[in-house]
Design an enzyme around this catalytic site. Structure first.
Site, PDB file in Angstrom:
ATOM      1  CG  LEU A 149      -1.657   1.154   1.701  1.00  0.00           C
ATOM      2  CD1 LEU A 149      -2.677   1.561   0.665  1.00  0.00           C
ATOM      3  CD2 LEU A 149      -2.351   0.844   3.022  1.00  0.00           C
ATOM      4  CB  CYS A 150       0.945   4.337   0.171  1.00  0.00           C
ATOM      5  SG  CYS A 150       1.176   6.100  -0.170  1.00  0.00           S
ATOM      6  CG  HIS A 151       6.110   5.584   0.065  1.00  0.00           C
ATOM      7  ND1 HIS A 151       5.146   6.561   0.014  1.00  0.00           N
ATOM      8  CD2 HIS A 151       7.217   6.114  -0.508  1.00  0.00           C
ATOM      9  CE1 HIS A 151       5.650   7.645  -0.560  1.00  0.00           C
ATOM     10  NE2 HIS A 151       6.907   7.395  -0.887  1.00  0.00           N
ATOM     11  N   GLY A 152       4.539   1.024   0.558  1.00  0.00           N
ATOM     12  CA  GLY A 152       4.829  -0.358   0.916  1.00  0.00           C
ATOM     13  C   GLY A 152       5.466  -1.171  -0.201  1.00  0.00           C
TER      14      GLY A 152
ATOM     15  CD1 TRP B  15      10.734   2.055  -3.065  1.00  0.00           C
ATOM     16  CD2 TRP B  15      10.625   3.194  -1.139  1.00  0.00           C
ATOM     17  NE1 TRP B  15      11.304   3.274  -3.273  1.00  0.00           N
ATOM     18  CE2 TRP B  15      11.250   3.998  -2.110  1.00  0.00           C
ATOM     19  CE3 TRP B  15      10.447   3.704   0.137  1.00  0.00           C
ATOM     20  CZ2 TRP B  15      11.714   5.279  -1.833  1.00  0.00           C
ATOM     21  CZ3 TRP B  15      10.905   4.979   0.407  1.00  0.00           C
ATOM     22  CH2 TRP B  15      11.524   5.756  -0.565  1.00  0.00           C
TER      23      TRP B  15
END
Length: 181
Positions: free
Chosen positions: A107-110, A112
């Site tokens: 989720l979102c920056h997860g 990465w």
């Protein structure tokens, strides 16, 4: 009862963790939250982990075991995922979840963390604008969308879509459980 682990660290996106944690509990899932050394951490806006007196203690990364979970949730807040993706134990766990075709959801920056684990190559994914180049460079076909499900890999481009993201986590795990029965 399905089980999930949320992996995070200091500076996590507070509402990502709060929402996913309580939605998992609401659906009757077993939920663990993992941090480096099982240490208490604080989110970007001050939410502490563990969150309240009813929450279980945090587990350390060395206790992550792909056999114990149906899904892993990788939440955002650029600081936490950037720290987490530097830990080889987490990357090995994500690779093991992927190899077992268990749900790996970012989720979102997860995502990465998914980039660093090398599990996005050849996948369709969506990406937060700040990660778009990284996800493309990791070999994913990036699609402009809120949530993308590619087999057992789930990506969500922004925390405003966390409701749809969690719905896809629940549906994907349920389909896998029916197929395995």
């Amino acid at each position: 009862m399905p089980s999930a682990v949320i992996i995070t660290g200091p500076g996590f996106q507070d509402h990502d963790v709060v929402y996913t944690y309580y939605r998992l509990l609401e659906e009757g899932w077993h939920v663990d939250v993992a941090t480096r050394n099982g240490a208490d951490v604080v989110g970007k806006y001050g939410v502490p982990l563990p969150m309240d007196k009813t929450a279980k203690p945090l587990i350390p990364f060395e206790q992550l075991d792909a056999e114990a979970y149906d899904a892993v949730i990788l939440t955002g807040g650029h600081e936490a995922p950037d720290r987490v993706r530097q830990d080889a134990r987490v990357l090995d766990f994500i690779r093991a979840m992927d190899a077992a075709e268990k749900v790996v959801a970012g989720l979102c920056h997860g995502p990465w963390i998914m980039v660093s684990a090398g599990v996005l190559k050849g996948r369709r994914a969506c990406a937060y604008i700040g990660l778009r180049d990284d996800v493309i460079n990791a070999g994913a076909d990036v699609v402009d969308s809120d949530v993308i499900v590619d087999g057992h890999i789930i990506t969500c481009s922004y925390y405003a879509y966390v409701g749809r993201f969690m719905q896809q986590v629940f549906e994907t795990v349920a389909k896998k459980q029916v197929a395995a029965a």
